[in-house]
Design a protein around this motif. Structure first.
Motif, short mmCIF file in Angstrom:
data_model
loop_
_atom_site.label_atom_id
_atom_site.label_comp_id
_atom_site.label_asym_id
_atom_site.label_seq_id
_atom_site.Cartn_x
_atom_site.Cartn_y
_atom_site.Cartn_z
N HIS A 174 -7.46 7.37 -0.64
CA HIS A 174 -6.23 8.18 -1.77
C HIS A 174 -6.77 8.60 -3.05
O HIS A 174 -6.58 9.47 -3.71
CB HIS A 174 -4.95 8.04 -1.54
N THR A 203 0.76 -1.11 -0.28
CA THR A 203 0.09 0.51 -0.06
C THR A 203 0.51 1.43 -0.18
O THR A 203 0.10 2.49 -0.22
CB THR A 203 -1.09 -0.15 0.96
N GLN A 204 2.03 1.32 0.07
CA GLN A 204 3.00 2.14 -0.40
C GLN A 204 2.81 2.75 -1.62
O GLN A 204 3.05 2.57 -2.44
CB GLN A 204 4.56 1.75 -0.02
N HIS A 205 3.11 4.39 -1.49
CA HIS A 205 2.22 5.58 -2.27
C HIS A 205 3.80 6.56 -2.08
O HIS A 205 4.86 7.10 -1.15
CB HIS A 205 1.23 5.62 -2.64
N PRO A 206 3.73 7.15 -3.43
CA PRO A 206 4.91 7.76 -3.76
C PRO A 206 5.32 9.03 -2.14
O PRO A 206 5.67 8.67 -1.97
CB PRO A 206 4.78 8.87 -5.15
N SER A 262 -1.90 6.64 -5.96
CA SER A 262 -2.91 6.66 -5.26
C SER A 262 -3.48 8.30 -6.42
O SER A 262 -3.37 8.80 -5.45
CB SER A 262 -1.35 7.59 -5.44
N ARG A 281 6.86 7.83 0.47
CA ARG A 281 8.63 7.94 0.32
C ARG A 281 8.89 8.97 0.60
O ARG A 281 10.06 9.49 0.51
CB ARG A 281 8.99 7.13 -0.77
N ARG A 317 2.16 -1.77 -6.58
CA ARG A 317 1.98 -0.58 -5.80
C ARG A 317 0.83 -0.65 -5.47
O ARG A 317 -0.22 -0.33 -7.00
CB ARG A 317 2.59 0.72 -5.74
N SER A 318 -0.13 0.22 -4.74
CA SER A 318 -1.19 0.83 -4.94
C SER A 318 -1.13 1.69 -5.43
O SER A 318 -0.47 2.84 -5.00
CB SER A 318 -1.83 0.96 -3.31
#
Lengths: 212, 212
Positions: free
Chosen positions: B118, A14-17, B84, A20, B81-82
């Motif tokens: 999101h 579930t990590q998105h930009p 956004s 980071r 990736r999830s």
């Protein structure tokens, strides 16, 4: 900036930009990739509700995916695809914004083979439909940034197609673009530079100068 | 529709979605994935200069890439990736268009856990900046397609957040959306349906009905 997971197990899908963000912090911005600088600027615009502009993901052709028990799916074979559109798009002041961002290490010109033909066609279509299309070019060795509106870029592209030179010179770019001033927050206020162009288009400015 | 290359060697990295067009041809559209149907419609709009709307590539976190001599780079480790943002965006009539497309096999309701938080925030921001944000929902078992404008979706999302039901019922969707008629070319004329909504917003229509 890539976060690496040696065993591939603890990857958080579930990590998105945004997550980071912290890893992008640094005391000096010298030598930072244009893409990171633009992502930071876009986060600034988003946080202030000025614009919603995102970089599109890198297009990838996925061939093989493994689904290990109790962990995230792993793509084990994939290939880079050539992008059919530009890198960034979104909305600003009700207007559709669309641009490609490119760096060059040259100190004197921007090579046009950095841009794909279907990206040019894409920008042309966007312009025809009243969107705002442009290039952002960074001369890394000079630490200078320019917005080149599509209309101007098109002239130089057509010149190349007609057998002319395969690049735009820095002097040509200086004449027909808006220079972006790099700052702290936002890192690159390219929308301010764009506004300058929309209020007083470069071509009109040049024509005025010629008539004076 | 994925083109597979058993040995990975003959992959043509300049190939882009348009080049895969032919493989999308079929005599019947029954059971076709919503994404393919929308890509076809978008190609139609593009070819007629009606709109420039594209699906964004699937976001992937690339961890390892091999560069074999004399052939294209191979991504050997990557993770999904999830997203956004939403899946599709672009320009139509000078307006910024932004939507997420989802299918459900349910015959009675659309589960809201199909949408990431999101993505909802993204659609909210877009709407605030005068963009047009919506969902396209396909009930595969019913072969029915709906445009759900963001403003309406938001009500149901907020109901969920407040502890209410975790889905929108088909009846609710029928009341507060525009149904898209599936055809041949374009496959899904969702912009025609959207125009209908913009000319006579659903909420006003319902209020009129209530006053009569």
């Amino acid at each position: 900036m890539t976060i690496r997971y040696p065993n591939g197990k603890k990857y958080e899908p579930t990590q998105h930009p945004i997550a980071r963000k912290k890893t992008n912090l640094s005391f000096s911005n010298r030598g930072k990739a244009l893409e990171d600088e633009l992502n930071e600027s876009n986060e600034y615009y988003l946080s202030r509700s000025i614009a919603v502009i995102h970089k599109k993901p890198v297009p990838v052709q996925i061939v093989h995916v493994k689904y290990p028990a109790r962990s995230a799916a792993v793509i084990t074979e994939a290939y880079f695809r050539s992008p059919s559109t530009t890198d960034f798009n979104g909305i600003w002041r009700g207007k559709y914004i669309d641009f490609e961002a490119k760096e060059t290490t040259s100190r004197t010109s921007f090579p046009l083979n950095n841009i794909h033909e279907h990206q040019v066609e894409h920008m042309k279509k966007v312009t025809e439909l009243d969107g705002i299309a442009f290039l952002i070019i960074k001369f890394t060795a000079l630490e200078r940034y320019f917005i080149v509106p599509y209309e101007y870029f098109e002239e130089k592209w057509d010149r190349k197609i007609a057998g002319g030179r395969k690049s735009m010179t820095l002097t040509e770019i200086e004449d027909m673009s808006i220079e972006i001033q790099a700052g702290f927050n936002p890192r690159l206020d390219y929308l301010a530079a764009l506004e300058q162009h929309l209020q007083s288009p470069i071509k009109e400015r040049i024509e005025r100068q010629e008539n004076e």
